[in-house]
Design an enzyme around this catalytic site. Structure first.
Site, PDB file in Angstrom:
ATOM      1  CB  CYS A   3      -0.891  -0.028   1.243  1.00  0.00           C
ATOM      2  SG  CYS A   3      -2.022   1.360   1.373  1.00  0.00           S
ATOM      3  CG  HIS A  43      -5.592  -2.715  -1.298  1.00  0.00           C
ATOM      4  ND1 HIS A  43      -4.641  -3.306  -0.508  1.00  0.00           N
ATOM      5  CD2 HIS A  43      -5.309  -1.381  -1.272  1.00  0.00           C
ATOM      6  CE1 HIS A  43      -3.827  -2.378  -0.025  1.00  0.00           C
ATOM      7  NE2 HIS A  43      -4.216  -1.201  -0.479  1.00  0.00           N
ATOM      8  CD  GLU A  44      -6.400   1.248  -3.952  1.00  0.00           C
ATOM      9  OE1 GLU A  44      -6.657   2.253  -3.253  1.00  0.00           O
ATOM     10  OE2 GLU A  44      -5.259   0.750  -4.009  1.00  0.00           O
ATOM     11  CG  HIS A  60      -7.468   2.560   1.132  1.00  0.00           C
ATOM     12  ND1 HIS A  60      -6.693   2.853   2.232  1.00  0.00           N
ATOM     13  CD2 HIS A  60      -6.650   1.897   0.273  1.00  0.00           C
ATOM     14  CE1 HIS A  60      -5.466   2.393   2.054  1.00  0.00           C
ATOM     15  NE2 HIS A  60      -5.412   1.802   0.866  1.00  0.00           N
TER      16      HIS A  60
END
EC number: 3.5.1.88
Length: 195
Positions: free
Chosen positions: A102, A144-145, A148
């Site tokens: 990341c 993953h994004e 966030h």
């Protein structure tokens, strides 16, 4: 414009984002800046909280991994891609473990298990509704994004043992003892220039 990337320990990375209500010039400028920032940092994904913003938005560009993705037999849509107000509407029961990193946690990479395939509903850069089924690397990056946007980092998925092993490098980041090849913002809002 290249934006500094907020580093592990900054509260901006733990805040949930707000849905984007309309397509504006300011939104388009933010998207341009995020794509430029992602490319400058040699990243393949960047979410709004990573640049201190609260919009429910992320960008990806898997062009550097196109050969690997093609070898896996997965289609790769035109890049870069913009995901506004994304939601995962379906995910496979089968999971795959793969190493992740990341831009907000420089030089830390760990294996994370995630669903192999997902279906994501979102608005694209033109604010048109889209739905995308993704597997392999694209699926992983999207998940993953998307995390966030809810204040979740890939380190949250690690076992307590793996977290203990990372305690020192993560504590150093929290204390502002961090460098990267791109500008950063520490938890105390201090800017660290690229090395």
């Amino acid at each position: 414009m290249i934006l500094p990337i907020y580093v592990y320990g900054h509260e901006a990375l733990r805040n949930e984002t707000d849905p984007v209500q309309e397509n504006t010039e300011a939104l388009q400028e933010l998207i341009d800046n995020m794509i430029e920032t992602m490319h400058n940092a040699a990243g393949i994904g960047l979410a709004a909280p990573q640049v201190g913003r609260t919009e429910r938005l992320f960008v990806v560009d898997l062009t550097p991994m196109a050969d690997e993705i093609a070898e896996a037999g997965e289609p790769l849509p035109p890049q870069p891609m913009v995901f506004i107000n994304p939601e995962i509407v379906e995910e496979s029961e089968d999971t795959a473990e793969m190493e992740e990193g990341c831009l907000s946690i420089p030089e830390v990479r760990e294996a994370v298990a995630r669903p192999e395939r997902i279906r994501m509903r979102y608005r694209d850069r033109e604010f048109e509704e889209q739905e995308l089924e993704a597997g392999g690397m694209l699926s992983r990056v999207l998940q993953h994004e998307r995390d966030h946007l809810d204040g979740v980092l890939f380190t949250d998925y690690l076992s307590s043992f793996r977290k203990r092993l990372l305690r020192r490098p993560l504590r150093e980041m929290v204390n502002g003892e961090v460098e990267a090849d791109y500008p950063l913002v520490t938890k105390d809002d201090e800017t660290v220039p690229s090395r």
